[in-house]
Design a protein around this motif. Structure first.
Motif, PDB file in Angstrom:
ATOM      1  N   GLY A 182      11.803  -1.091  -8.250  1.00 19.44           N
ATOM      2  CA  GLY A 182      12.022   0.330  -8.444  1.00 19.44           C
ATOM      3  C   GLY A 182      11.135   1.192  -7.575  1.00 19.44           C
ATOM      4  N   CYS A 183      10.364   0.552  -6.692  1.00 14.57           N
ATOM      5  CA  CYS A 183       9.385   1.266  -5.860  1.00 14.57           C
ATOM      6  C   CYS A 183       9.817   1.310  -4.403  1.00 14.57           C
ATOM      7  N   ASP A 184       9.462   2.387  -3.725  1.00 14.44           N
ATOM      8  CA  ASP A 184       9.465   2.397  -2.273  1.00 14.44           C
ATOM      9  C   ASP A 184       8.102   1.893  -1.803  1.00 14.44           C
ATOM     10  N   GLY A 185       7.898   1.948  -0.503  1.00 14.98           N
ATOM     11  CA  GLY A 185       6.631   1.483   0.053  1.00 14.98           C
ATOM     12  C   GLY A 185       6.805   0.179   0.785  1.00 14.98           C
ATOM     13  N   LEU A 186       5.714  -0.303   1.314  1.00 17.31           N
ATOM     14  CA  LEU A 186       5.768  -1.574   2.022  1.00 17.31           C
ATOM     15  C   LEU A 186       4.455  -2.324   1.836  1.00 17.31           C
ATOM     16  N   PHE A 187       4.550  -3.613   2.001  1.00 19.08           N
ATOM     17  CA  PHE A 187       3.371  -4.463   1.973  1.00 19.08           C
ATOM     18  C   PHE A 187       2.977  -4.793   3.406  1.00 19.08           C
ATOM     19  N   ILE A 188       1.714  -4.611   3.716  1.00 18.11           N
ATOM     20  CA  ILE A 188       1.185  -5.050   5.005  1.00 18.11           C
ATOM     21  C   ILE A 188       0.356  -6.296   4.761  1.00 18.11           C
ATOM     22  N   ILE A 189       0.683  -7.350   5.481  1.00 14.21           N
ATOM     23  CA  ILE A 189      -0.040  -8.614   5.389  1.00 14.21           C
ATOM     24  C   ILE A 189      -0.919  -8.733   6.622  1.00 14.21           C
ATOM     25  N   ALA A 190      -2.195  -9.001   6.407  1.00  9.67           N
ATOM     26  CA  ALA A 190      -3.160  -9.101   7.500  1.00  9.67           C
ATOM     27  C   ALA A 190      -3.761 -10.502   7.521  1.00  9.67           C
ATOM     28  N   ASP A 191      -3.672 -11.148   8.669  1.00 10.78           N
ATOM     29  CA  ASP A 191      -4.209 -12.489   8.861  1.00 10.78           C
ATOM     30  C   ASP A 191      -5.673 -12.383   9.269  1.00 10.78           C
ATOM     31  N   SER A 192      -6.554 -12.969   8.475  1.00 13.67           N
ATOM     32  CA  SER A 192      -7.991 -12.926   8.773  1.00 13.67           C
ATOM     33  C   SER A 192      -8.357 -13.803   9.967  1.00 13.67           C
ATOM     34  N   GLY A 193      -7.438 -14.698  10.343  1.00 16.20           N
ATOM     35  CA  GLY A 193      -7.732 -15.628  11.426  1.00 16.20           C
ATOM     36  C   GLY A 193      -8.500 -16.857  10.974  1.00 16.20           C
ATOM     37  N   VAL A 194      -8.821 -16.926   9.694  1.00 16.02           N
ATOM     38  CA  VAL A 194      -9.581 -18.050   9.137  1.00 16.02           C
ATOM     39  C   VAL A 194      -8.661 -18.880   8.251  1.00 16.02           C
ATOM     40  N   VAL A 195      -8.618 -20.180   8.516  1.00 14.44           N
ATOM     41  CA  VAL A 195      -7.801 -21.078   7.702  1.00 14.44           C
ATOM     42  C   VAL A 195      -8.352 -21.110   6.282  1.00 14.44           C
ATOM     43  N   GLY A 236       9.420  -0.294 -12.591  1.00  6.78           N
ATOM     44  CA  GLY A 236       9.503   1.059 -13.122  1.00  6.78           C
ATOM     45  C   GLY A 236       9.216   2.164 -12.120  1.00  6.78           C
ATOM     46  N   GLY A 237       9.013   1.800 -10.839  1.00 13.89           N
ATOM     47  CA  GLY A 237       8.789   2.824  -9.828  1.00 13.89           C
ATOM     48  C   GLY A 237       7.427   3.479  -9.911  1.00 13.89           C
ATOM     49  N   ARG A 238       6.402   2.692 -10.218  1.00 10.92           N
ATOM     50  CA  ARG A 238       5.041   3.224 -10.321  1.00 10.92           C
ATOM     51  C   ARG A 238       4.151   2.538  -9.285  1.00 10.92           C
ATOM     52  N   PRO A 239       4.270   2.913  -8.019  1.00 17.99           N
ATOM     53  CA  PRO A 239       3.544   2.208  -6.965  1.00 17.99           C
ATOM     54  C   PRO A 239       2.020   2.322  -7.097  1.00 17.99           C
ATOM     55  N   GLN A 240       1.518   3.465  -7.591  1.00 21.62           N
ATOM     56  CA  GLN A 240       0.069   3.593  -7.737  1.00 21.62           C
ATOM     57  C   GLN A 240      -0.472   2.569  -8.728  1.00 21.62           C
TER      58      GLN A 240
END
Length: 326
Positions: A182-195, A236-240
């Motif tokens: 029910g939410c807009d928005g996006l997930f950003i995934i960041a690779d730390s470079g560490v296995v 429920g559309g509550r991104p916060q």
């Protein structure tokens, strides 16, 4: 094996990455987990008949593009060899010539993004395609779990489900269901470079549980609360509120000793840049961070993550997943 038993000369199978939103580690103890498919990162497997002299009839060779480390390549070959043997048994395939399997993947290894499960799923469907077998999702899951248990020891099954999912999933006690978005928005995934070091993280957590009476129950109870609240916020559309639960779960994992200074720096960078929430994703002690971000903040968040040490980032829009799931 006669030619008319060969449905195709080459079989193709595909899968994609996943990220855990909440529920890492606790899912093994029966708590729920929320998993996000990452369709931007894919694996394709091609299975065909070997052109080499068959010195090992019925054998299989695996070639991975890129340059994974030798220990990872050995581990992957072991798990995929077991997977292939189980496939032959399950499908009633016997007395075949040697096979060559080529795996072409964009999922970085050892980052908690489901690389091993995605490779296994792609191989399973490549073999099914090669032999002309229709493969049910339940049969595919069982076969991928075979490889996952070799690669990781006891596996919850969430990766095996999520790398073939078309929508975010709630996973608990072996059962998966699609989450309502029910939410807009996006997930950003960041690779730390560490296995990441999942096995080390699992052992570290287990030792902590053994040292402190009631620690396991408290961890699982808190993880379950946060995960259930996050699922309701997503629907429920509550991104916060969803973002806040992500950050709370990171605090839970950090308190258990499963984060690192670099991961914490990435989480802090995402929050400072305006993310609604951020956390480590996956087994821990390395790997990736996932941050929930409004589109207007995405550029700033991505820039701050790279400044803080991220070696690469990917964006997974919730609206796109919601449309894809319909």
């Amino acid at each position: 094996m006669s030619e008319n038993h060969r449905a195709r000369s080459v079989g193709i199978g595909r899968a994609h990455a996943k990220a855990i939103l909440l529920g890492e580690h606790a899912v093994v103890y029966g708590a729920p987990a929320l998993a996000l498919p990452v369709p931007q990162l894919t694996v394709t497997a091609s299975a065909g008949w070997s052109s080499r002299t068959p010195g090992d009839p019925g054998g299989v060779s695996f070639t991975m593009t890129g340059s994974p480390s030798r220990p990872m390549m050995t581990q992957a070959s072991d798990s995929l060899s077991r997977l292939t043997a189980e496939f032959k048994t399950a499908m009633g395939v016997a007395d075949i010539p040697r096979l060559d399997v080529i795996i072409d993947g964009a999922i970085p290894h050892g980052r908690g993004l489901g690389s091993s499960a995605a490779c296994a799923r792609a191989v399973v469907f490549a073999l099914a395609d090669l032999f002309g077998h229709d493969l049910s999702e339940s049969a595919a899951f069982d076969l991928v779990q075979t490889a996952e248990n070799v690669a990781h020891g006891r596996s919850s099954g969430v990766d095996a489900r999520a790398v073939g999912a078309t929508a975010p999933l709630r996973f608990q006690a072996g059962r998966a269901s699609e989450l309502s978005i029910g939410c807009d928005g996006l997930f950003i995934i960041a690779d730390s470079g560490v296995v990441g070091r999942t096995k080390d993280a699992v052992e570290l957590l287990r030792e902590g549980f053994q040292r402190h009476t009631g620690a396991q129950e408290r961890f699982v109870r808190r993880a379950t609360q946060l995960t259930d609240e996050a699922g309701r916020a997503l629907a429920g559309g509550r991104p916060q509120q969803l973002g806040a639960r992500l950050t709370d779960y990171h605090d839970l994992l950090r308190a258990a000793g499963l984060s690192t200074h670099r991961i914490d720096a990435l989480v802090e960078a995402a929050l400072t840049a305006g993310s609604l929430g951020a956390k480590i994703t996956g087994g821990g002690l390395g790997g990736c961070v996932i941050a929930l971000t409004q589109p207007v903040q995405a550029r700033e968040v991505t820039a701050r993550l790279h400044e803080a040490g991220a070696v690469q980032t990917w964006a997974v829009p919730l609206r796109g997943l919601a449309d894809h799931a319909r």
